[in-house]
Design an enzyme around this catalytic site. Sequence first.
Site, PDB file in Angstrom:
ATOM      1  CG  ASP A 147      -2.195   0.868   0.905  1.00 48.00           C
ATOM      2  OD1 ASP A 147      -2.153   1.696  -0.037  1.00 48.00           O
ATOM      3  OD2 ASP A 147      -3.210   0.737   1.614  1.00 48.00           O
TER       4      ASP A 147
HETATM    5  C1  BGC Z   1      -4.955   3.302   0.115  1.00 48.56           C
HETATM    6  C2  BGC Z   1      -5.141   2.284  -0.977  1.00 48.56           C
HETATM    7  C3  BGC Z   1      -4.927   2.933  -2.321  1.00 48.56           C
HETATM    8  C4  BGC Z   1      -3.572   3.576  -2.346  1.00 48.56           C
HETATM    9  C5  BGC Z   1      -3.221   4.223  -3.669  1.00 48.56           C
HETATM   10  C6  BGC Z   1      -3.704   4.110  -0.038  1.00 48.56           C
HETATM   11  O1  BGC Z   1      -3.661   5.194   0.849  1.00 48.56           O
HETATM   12  O2  BGC Z   1      -4.956   2.624   1.351  1.00 48.56           O
HETATM   13  O3  BGC Z   1      -6.412   1.709  -0.896  1.00 48.56           O
HETATM   14  O4  BGC Z   1      -5.072   1.971  -3.332  1.00 48.56           O
HETATM   15  O5  BGC Z   1      -3.524   4.577  -1.351  1.00 48.56           O
HETATM   16  O6  BGC Z   1      -3.880   5.405  -3.872  1.00 48.56           O
END
Ligand code: BGC
Length: 782
Positions: free
Chosen positions: A312
């Site tokens: 993530d």
């Molecule tokens: C979120 C994810 C997301 C990623 C990319 C993160 O802060 O937890 O769900 O896919 O950002 O934007």
Amino acid sequence: MPWNSCQRRLKLLVIVAILPALVMIALSELVLAQAPEPAGHPFALSHSSLTDPAIETRVEALLKQMTLDEKVGQLAQYSSGAPTGPSAGNADYPNMIARGEVGSLFNLDSARAANEYQRIAVEKSRLHIPLLFGLDVIHGYRTTFPVPLALASTWDPSIVEKAARIAAQESSAASVRWVFSPMVDIARDPRWGRMVEGAGEDPYLGSVMARAYVRGYQGKSLGDKESVAACVKHFVGYGAVEGGRDYNTAEISEHTLREIYLPPFYAAIREGSASLMSSFNTLNGLPATANPFTLTQILRKEWGFPGLVVSDWTSVGELVAHGIARDKAAAAQKAIAAGVDMDMVSDSYHPHLADLVKSGQVSQARLDEAVRDVLRVKFALGLFEDPFADESREIKGALPTERVEAARLSAERSFVLLKNSVAGSRPILPLTNESGTIALIGPFVDDARNMLGPWAGRGRPEDVVTLKTALEQRVGADKIRFAKGGELQTASDTEIQKAIETAKQADVVLLALGEEADTQSGEAASRAYLNLPGRQEELLEKVAATGKPIVLLLFSGRPLTLPWAFEHVPAIVAAWFPGIQAGPALVRVLFGDVPPSGKLVVSWPRTIGQIPVYYNALNTGRPPGNTDLTHPPQDSLEKYLSRYIDEQNSPQFPFGFGLSYSSLEYSRTHVDSVKLSASDNAIHATASASVKNTGNRAVDEIVQVYIRLTGTSMEEPVRKLVGFKRISLAPGESQTVSFPLGAEAFSLWDMQNKLRVEPSHAQFWISPDSSRGLPAELEIVE
Ligand code: BGC
């Protein structure tokens, strides 16, 4: 909350028990889930070519030509536009791409922008490896569907699949061939804002929805230009963060992990999801992004996942803050060793991996494996043959009608009618042409932005048709009195007074209230109070004091605890965040052109103190049973139970609950066998019941089947959903609904964490929600 709110009894229009049918995962999968360490890829992925031997040959040939730095480059992902690159704010992506230092970029705005970067990758980098462009396409790219919690409330996987397919078509046209969806985290805590992104609290429903998203995104083949790679997230336990605080810690036993949290991930992967995202949270003492038990033992060894694992956003670098790595180099080492292939944005792999490999701290074999996982997806998507997006496919003008209609249909089916009391001679809803003058009050009645929800891809407010616009089209502006009643967070006395005066002039009031999509729902929007923000509750109570019949439309990404409203407001609809067709969909349901048919996918708490409250709980040794909990305990028999002394245990509305405009009668559940043998691999029983529409309006009902097993080695929930079916019934019509139930329904994770069917006693309920019905019984013998 006060006891008087607990004593209220909802008059339900819907009555008891039915029978639905279930799509069971074949027994072979059950066996697979148990298999300790299958060699290679143990199952053919249904909709992806990730396991194609021809791709494997190409991957190996390319890998042989790559330098160490080029390999590391494939594992680095950056966000375009955000200051996430190596020199925070000054990321020189064009030169980095030309040097082969970037594997993936995301958050680009157009096909043109992506094509420019792609041209550098395929023309200037030594090995011409294309970039993979990603984006958070959560419930639509530009055609914005209801938020995922609402989509799940349709209990209709075909709706979800269609929404995901349209999202794939639009994303791919903008060169996005990788979407960070579906989010399949089981969520039992509405304080956690990200509940809005998932399918709720149930592993079975979550699995059905997970598969539908993957089918829609990936289509028949990843190589199809209109298909995109899915990314199932967040692995794992993210929905169980302490206190509902985002990014927090989760403690989940292996048993509960396997019973509750893992199934939707397994389902998405079984369906062929090409990628998976590791989560932010710590799980049982180890951050999920550095967790070899989940990322390697379960994901790779038990499930044989052949796809790409991405971290993530900055979760690799965050291992330093977690305290298990002293610097980013150590963070990179731990993450890749645990099984994370690609570093999203934290810039830990890019500067450190090569040295870690040279010093032997990361093995060459593990590095190569990670690179293979990236290349495999790029080959499967056909990016080497056709790296560019066709800019003419991008929608520049109005959205095509069939997409708008798909958005409307999904919204119509997502609304959950929570209450509909009789006012005068009939229930308030549906409205009719004789309903008279309508007062339209509240900050949401003409708010396009909030209808899109907290994470709307490239959705545009100008595509939204609001409730006000749709209602004016339906009944004419002269029949409507409008007052905003203030903003979401603030309101002046004058605005509230104007709303009261407006209500007084009308025959019926539609009051549209809720939480703000962007700031109060979604990521980093945990709430300690689940009330209506600002002065909205005051507005509600003052408008209700006019004595006019009120329909409360609740816009939110989670259940809100509103005991006063549930006691005093006669009609309430959970509208969630419905997407671009919010207005037309609401108007059609409010006027009964289509019946309301959504059902809750999360238990709706009465008060925050009850959280977590979920239907598939264990029974405890002191269950209250039939004890009346609507008053404080009056003697020791009433006291020494698993209960609150100041609130009922039951939620405001149970999982699976939702009213229609008609009334239904469920017959008693019937099971076709009385005994089954646990050792028989083909274990199979059919549960059935008949459902009758006893009212005078057509109904779309979601019939649910639940099971409870007792006498098992591990304690099983008081009920668990094992199937559901949507049926349509004309007034007076009845239908027998049957659910064939196989090994998956009867299996449980035992003390050795093996999935198996045990000798036990099984109860079945076919019912309109998780709280009603009389069970049928069955013995599962040795
Ligand atoms: C979120 C994810 C997301 C990623 C990319 C993160 O802060 O937890 O769900 O896919 O950002 O934007």
